[in-house]
Design a protein around this motif. Structure first.
Motif, mmCIF file in Angstrom:
data_model
loop_
_atom_site.group_PDB
_atom_site.id
_atom_site.type_symbol
_atom_site.label_atom_id
_atom_site.label_comp_id
_atom_site.label_asym_id
_atom_site.label_seq_id
_atom_site.Cartn_x
_atom_site.Cartn_y
_atom_site.Cartn_z
ATOM 1 N N MET A 1 0.810 -1.214 0.000
ATOM 2 C CA MET A 1 0.000 0.000 0.000
ATOM 3 C C MET A 1 0.848 1.271 0.000
ATOM 4 O O MET A 1 0.626 2.169 -0.821
ATOM 5 N N PRO A 2 1.848 1.397 0.883
ATOM 6 C CA PRO A 2 2.693 2.593 0.834
ATOM 7 C C PRO A 2 3.409 2.769 -0.503
ATOM 8 O O PRO A 2 3.497 3.889 -1.018
ATOM 9 N N LEU B 1 0.935 3.987 -3.137
ATOM 10 C CA LEU B 1 0.578 5.384 -2.898
ATOM 11 C C LEU B 1 1.698 6.332 -3.306
ATOM 12 O O LEU B 1 1.459 7.374 -3.936
ATOM 13 N N PHE C 1 1.970 6.321 -7.116
ATOM 14 C CA PHE C 1 0.852 7.096 -7.669
ATOM 15 C C PHE C 1 1.080 8.600 -7.493
ATOM 16 O O PHE C 1 0.841 9.390 -8.415
ATOM 17 N N THR C 2 1.558 8.988 -6.341
ATOM 18 C CA THR C 2 1.806 10.410 -6.071
ATOM 19 C C THR C 2 2.885 10.951 -6.989
ATOM 20 O O THR C 2 2.738 12.051 -7.548
ATOM 21 N N GLU D 1 -1.282 3.789 6.989
ATOM 22 C CA GLU D 1 -2.224 4.094 5.913
ATOM 23 C C GLU D 1 -2.812 5.497 6.019
ATOM 24 O O GLU D 1 -2.782 6.257 5.036
ATOM 25 N N LEU E 1 -0.076 8.145 5.265
ATOM 26 C CA LEU E 1 0.268 8.231 3.850
ATOM 27 C C LEU E 1 -0.851 8.883 3.045
ATOM 28 O O LEU E 1 -0.579 9.666 2.116
ATOM 29 N N MET E 2 -2.089 8.560 3.377
ATOM 30 C CA MET E 2 -3.213 9.182 2.688
ATOM 31 C C MET E 2 -3.219 10.690 2.923
ATOM 32 O O MET E 2 -3.490 11.476 1.998
ATOM 33 N N VAL F 1 -0.421 12.181 0.720
ATOM 34 C CA VAL F 1 -0.840 12.256 -0.681
ATOM 35 C C VAL F 1 -1.850 13.380 -0.884
ATOM 36 O O VAL F 1 -1.777 14.141 -1.861
#
Length: 363
Positions: A131-132, A135, A138-139, A333, A336-337, A340
């Motif tokens: 997941m990290p 992310l 994607f960023t 999570e 990190l969200m 982002v």
């Protein structure tokens, strides 16, 4: 050895490592070998039976070579030593000891159980890191696309760049630099990755610093400590049950552990045993181990029950480790969200803020 030969040897090692059978296949190997031993098959016959059912080409090569070594009167441990990229030091030494003591079946089953547990923990770690990574990737992609494709078009909408908000000017300057010097960024990222690996593997002071950092970082320190404590309890119990001497056991643990500070502590305990001190004497004030574990060793060290006690304690620490990994994922999570959201939000703000000013001027 010439520099070219060293490069070839390094590339060959990387190629072999990339094609080494998985941890799951290794666990299956030890499990089936234990079953064959229960059926009173010889080791060589057991490997031949495994060979007939194996479909992985690299595993077939390993089995074929081991059968040839056994045919030449080598022991199972000696045959395993020729494939040290697949078999670990502790697995080889456990097999070597049990070939002398005779409890081969139980040891092979314990190795299989340990590998299956390691596989489960490894799957949890991969899931936690996926997941990290997604992310962050994607960023990075979103930022690059916005800077290269979107921000340059903003300049055409305004007569003067100086009239734009400061945050828009900042991202426009970054966009200009990225379009001209993007290859510097690629080289810098690659340099950081390669440089880190070279420093960690070759500079002791750097390795000591990174390993210490892992033991004090608020988010990851509990996971790292529980990982090594669970490995310590399970491996030490296996070594003792296989009648490996305490000195050799801690020597093997020092070889197995990657973290410098745990490796150093294993050497200190081995030296203490050589000097006729107890394990507890060397572990008493150490922050690397759980206080409960230290007291358990203090109580049971001088009895024949220590291996069985450690064997009962090991699943507790493994369960704690899995829970800590889940807690780490739950903590990372939202952080990190939020990161982002801040990055993408600032970019969108830099794009739409001048547009809002333009609309206000029109009205």
């Amino acid at each position: 050895m010439s520099y070219t030969d060293k490069i070839k040897e390094k590339l060959n090692a990387i190629y072999v490592k990339m094609n080494t059978p998985s941890l799951d296949e290794k666990a299956n190997f030890f499990r089936l070998l234990a079953v064959s031993q229960k059926a009173w098959l010889g080791v060589r016959d057991s490997l031949k039976a495994l060979q007939q059912w194996e479909s992985n080409p690299w595993m077939l090569l390993i089995l074929t070579d081991m059968i040839e070594k056994l045919t030449e009167w080598a022991s199972l441990a000696e045959a395993m030593e020729y494939h040290d990229t697949f078999f670990k030091t502790d697995e080889i030494e456990l097999v070597r000891s049990t070939e002398i003591t005779g409890n081969m079946t139980e040891t092979l089953e314990e190795i299989a159980v340990q590998l299956e547990s390691s596989q489960e923990i490894s799957a949890k770690v991969k899931k936690a890191s996926l997941m990290p990574i997604l992310l962050i990737v994607f960023t990075i992609i979103a930022v690059i696309v916005l800077l290269i494709l979107v921000f340059p078009t903003i300049i055409d909408m305004y007569e003067s760049v100086d009239s734009l908000p400061w945050i828009t000017q900042f991202y426009l300057n970054m966009s200009d630099w990225l379009q001209i010097n993007w290859y510097y960024l690629v080289i810098a990222v690659a340099g950081v990755i390669v440089g880190y690996k070279l420093l960690y593997n070759n500079v002791l002071v750097f390795k000591m610093l990174i390993d210490k950092l892992l033991l004090v970082m608020p988010i990851v320190k509990d996971v790292v400590k529980l990982y090594y404590i669970s490995r310590f309890t399970s491996l030490l119990a296996q070594f003792y049950e296989a009648w490996v001497s305490p000195v050799i056991s801690f020597k093997l643990l020092a070889w197995i552990f990657d973290n410098f500070h745990y490796k150093k502590k294993m050497v200190e305990i081995r030296n203490s045993i050589n000097a006729w001190f107890s394990i507890y004497d060397s572990m008493e004030w150490s922050e690397l181990f759980d206080a409960i574990l230290i007291q358990i060793i203090n109580v049971w060290e001088n009895t024949w029950s220590l291996p069985s006690v450690l064997k009962r304690v090991a699943p507790f620490y493994e369960m704690q480790l899995k829970n800590k990994i889940d807690a780490l994922v739950a903590t990372m999570e939202p952080l990190l969200m939020a990161f982002v959201a801040c990055v993408i939000g600032s970019l969108l703000w830099a794009i739409y803020l001048p547009m809002a000013d333009m609309v206000n001027q029109i009205w």
